[in-house]
Scaffold this active site. Structure first.
Site, PDB file in Angstrom:
ATOM      1  N   ASP A   1      16.389 -30.743   8.920  1.00 33.18           N
ATOM      2  CA  ASP A   1      16.652 -31.313  10.231  1.00 33.18           C
ATOM      3  C   ASP A   1      15.616 -30.723  11.192  1.00 33.18           C
ATOM      4  O   ASP A   1      14.937 -29.748  10.869  1.00 33.18           O
ATOM      5  CB  ASP A   1      18.077 -30.926  10.647  1.00 33.18           C
ATOM      6  CG  ASP A   1      18.472 -31.539  11.977  1.00 33.18           C
ATOM      7  OD1 ASP A   1      18.008 -32.651  12.279  1.00 33.18           O
ATOM      8  OD2 ASP A   1      19.233 -30.898  12.718  1.00 33.18           O
TER       9      ASP A   1
ATOM     10  N   ASP B   1      21.998 -27.830  10.758  1.00 35.50           N
ATOM     11  CA  ASP B   1      22.808 -26.932  11.595  1.00 35.50           C
ATOM     12  C   ASP B   1      24.266 -26.867  11.158  1.00 35.50           C
ATOM     13  O   ASP B   1      25.067 -26.145  11.740  1.00 35.50           O
ATOM     14  CB  ASP B   1      22.716 -27.323  13.075  1.00 35.50           C
ATOM     15  CG  ASP B   1      23.199 -28.742  13.340  1.00 35.50           C
ATOM     16  OD1 ASP B   1      23.885 -29.312  12.468  1.00 35.50           O
ATOM     17  OD2 ASP B   1      22.897 -29.277  14.420  1.00 35.50           O
TER      18      ASP B   1
ATOM     19  N   ASP C   1      25.301 -32.522  10.306  1.00 36.59           N
ATOM     20  CA  ASP C   1      24.640 -32.752   9.028  1.00 36.59           C
ATOM     21  C   ASP C   1      25.536 -32.451   7.831  1.00 36.59           C
ATOM     22  O   ASP C   1      25.051 -32.333   6.709  1.00 36.59           O
ATOM     23  CB  ASP C   1      23.370 -31.888   8.939  1.00 36.59           C
ATOM     24  CG  ASP C   1      22.321 -32.324   9.936  1.00 36.59           C
ATOM     25  OD1 ASP C   1      22.169 -33.539  10.147  1.00 36.59           O
ATOM     26  OD2 ASP C   1      21.667 -31.448  10.533  1.00 36.59           O
TER      27      ASP C   1
END
Length: 650
Positions: A351, A543, A547
């Site tokens: 990410d 995080d 996600d």
């Protein structure tokens, strides 16, 4: 050697178990020496017996006196093993190392090899002591975690602070932490600021400076001044309690290598027992000068060598050492299997926001047209003060001087920005669409800016713009180059942020594959597409909040900054307790070192055992070589595994 179960309950600082079940390694009360007494007695008696035999110093030391002497030397180290073997036998578990050692040493006595019988059991006992020391050393990192468990909390009740157990403090109560004390529970900082040592939780020794209303976590140490905290979690739900539970569960989740070796040992041991029986009796039909005593001696050697303790002990100890080393570095693996999995990863998907960037908007550039920057920012800040948008918060950080400008009649133009009156002037704050709707010309240079941009017009004239951007983390660039060095062939960035911003960050970090503007389900589809190729082993780092689906779907899910995230604890396989992406590289290195040491031990144990088994069956090895092949190899494997806890990963 018996595998010692590592029980965290035995390590609690305020637990009675700490005083009654310390395996004889509590150096404070002298019990450590008591643990070695049986081995010392046997060793002294064995040496005296061998000396008398060798020098023939005492003619009377023959017959039943010699038998009694060596029997007395055998009992201190042999009785506990025979007792354990008998217990296992009653439970139906016949082919244990206790059974093998008992049969081999009693057999040695039966054929008159008394010194060797005592020596085998003595060295086995010494091996157990070394094993205990190694396991206790491996416990050290986890025990250090448990030592940060606070024993009391100063809670504000009835107009005064009272000392109570952290378990008795309720959510919403106010607690006080003095300088040098550990924060007993998770909470929100009520004081203006605090400096905390979070090393026990994150592995980082650098003090963490936080401001009012920031989150604080149990186990952190208050460094500077007395602070007050409002409790947000019961102790059993606190960060330190979850971490301790996670580490304990990790020691119980075995790797495939460990499970295979343990299953193999249960098959391998009875096979060797029956082979030993064959070594004793089958030569009778093929050897002309067959002597039962000689072939029985070879079979006993065969039994001693066959004991699989070097494998059964050193392998789980190796993985436990890896888990301990990782936790010491602020990395939590949910099981030994993920130490192995990290070494097989060849694709890392990450990410952007909160992983390689700080996830906090900052002013990157201020450009004014016909205005002094200070006055320009006063107009802008007066307008943004009315907004709660993250970009507005970033602009409000520009507080070089007190702003005495006030905005009136502020209204939001849907999807475009804000309109209002400041100091009698009409002010527009927003995007290009807002400017066009009010017939304001915008410089073409703004079109090439990929970051978030705030355009400002004052009294229908373009006044300037502010560029807002997320900052890269300090170690982000080094992380990407280091990942390539440790064998990650492909790195991919997936983000929900604008594609233009994502591409810019990827370019800065030299990441070739990047996609922006993705929803969580889009990220999931991307990872699942990569996994369709069986050659791909995919890790995802995010995080741990939005996600969660991708973390669960990847071969290894890695959560960043998972200290305060329940979703990260539940979903991820590996948790980086700090916000440093470079810790992923460290996790891979720890996994690789652990796997390397485990396989070194497997090859060492099998190689030497096979050689000495062949020599023993051929009559070329004595009981002393058998002792080395069994206990000696186990000790070497244990010492090799302990190396993990001394290694440093940069």
């Amino acid at each position: 050697m018996k595998k010692k179960k590592i029980n965290l309950k035995d390590l609690k600082p305020n637990s009675e178990a700490q005083h009654s079940h310390d395996d004889g390694h509590n150096h404070g009360n002298g019990s450590a020496f008591k643990t070695y007494i049986p081995a010392i007695i046997s060793f002294v008696m064995l040496m005296v017996g061998i000396a008398v035999d060798y020098f023939d110093a005492i003619p009377q030391f023959q017959g039943w006196i010699r038998v009694v002497w060596y029997t007395l030397a055998y009992i201190p180290v042999g009785f506990p093993v025979i007792k354990e073997g008998w217990k296992s036998l009653i439970k139906g578990d016949v082919f244990t190392e206790f059974f093998l050692m008992s049969i081999a040493t009693i057999g040695a006595f039966i054929i008159g090899e008394y010194p060797e019988g005592v020596a085998v059991m003595l060295f086995y006992a010494v091996g157990e002591l070394f094993q205990n020391a190694a396991v206790n050393r491996a416990k050290g990192n986890i025990k250090a975690l448990l030592d940060v468990r606070p024993k009391e909390a100063n809670v504000f009740r009835d107009g005064d602070y009272k000392s109570v157990s952290p378990d008795d403090v309720n959510i919403g109560e106010k607690i006080q932490i003095r300088v040098g004390e550990k924060i007993p529970l998770d909470g929100i900082l009520l004081s203006d600021k605090a400096s905390l040592n979070t090393a026990a939780l994150t592995g980082e020794s650098k003090p963490d400076s936080i401001q009012k209303e920031a989150k604080v976590y149990a186990g952190s140490i208050n460094l500077e001044s007395v602070i007050e905290v409002e409790v947000t979690n019961k102790f059993e739900d606190s960060s330190i309690a979850r971490i301790l539970d996670l580490v304990q569960n990790a020691t119980e989740r075995k790797s495939k290598t460990e499970l295979f070796i343990r299953q193999f040992a249960r098959i391998y041991t009875p096979i060797v027992v029956f082979l030993a029986i064959g070594v004793t009796f089958i030569p009778y039909f093929f050897v002309d000068d067959y002597v039962f005593r000689d072939w029985l001696y070879r079979a006993l050697i065969f039994l001693v060598i066959s004991c699989p303790c070097a494998l059964v002990i050193s392998i789980p100890l190796g993985y436990f050492g890896g888990l301990g080393a990782a936790s010491k570095n602020g990395i939590l693996f949910k099981g030994a299997s993920f130490l192995d999995a990290m070494t097989k990863i060849n694709i890392l998907v990450m990410d952007k926001t909160g992983t390689v960037t700080k996830g906090v908007f900052k002013i990157k550039e201020i450009k004014t047209v016909g205005w002094d920057e200070s006055d320009f920012m006063k107009y802008l800040m007066a307008m943004e003060e009315q907004s709660t948008h993250p970009i507005a918060k970033a602009i409000m950080e520009y507080q070089k001087e007190t702003n005495n400008f006030e905005a009136n009649k502020v209204s939001e133009v849907a999807g475009k920005g804000l309109k209002g009156i400041v100091n009698g002037k009409t002010v527009l704050v927003g995007n290009k669409a807002l400017m066009i709707a009010n017939s304001i010309n915008v410089p073409t240079e703004t079109e090439s800016i990929v970051e978030s941009i705030v355009l400002v017009a004052i009294d229908n004239q373009f006044a300037g713009y502010v560029v807002i951007a997320d900052e890269l983390k300090e170690d982000a660039k080094e992380t990407i180059s280091s990942l390539h060095r440790v064998g990650i062939k492909k790195i991919m960035m997936l983000s929900g942020d604008k594609d233009s911003i994502t591409q810019q960050v990827a370019k800065d970090l030299k990441i070739e594959n990047a996609k922006g503007g993705l929803l969580p389900e889009d990220k999931l589809n991307e990872v699942e597409a990569l996994k369709k190729n069986p050659q791909n082993k995919v890790a995802f780092i995010g995080d741990g909040i939005n996600d969660a689906p991708v973390l669960a779907a990847s071969d290894v899910g890695i959560a960043m900054g998972g200290l305060g995230s329940d979703v990260a604890i539940e979903t991820a396989d590996v948790i980086i307790q700090t916000d440093q992406p470079s810790k992923v590289v460290r996790a891979i290195k720890i996994g690789s070192s652990t796997r390397k040491i485990v396989w070194q031990n497997i090859i060492l144990a099998f190689g030497i055992k096979v050689i000495v088994l062949i020599l023993g069956a051929g009559g070329l090895a004595t009981m002393w070589e058998a002792v080395f092949a069994d206990v000696g190899v186990a000790l070497l494997a244990i010492l090799n595994a302990v190396r993990l806890q001394k290694m440093k990963w940069s």
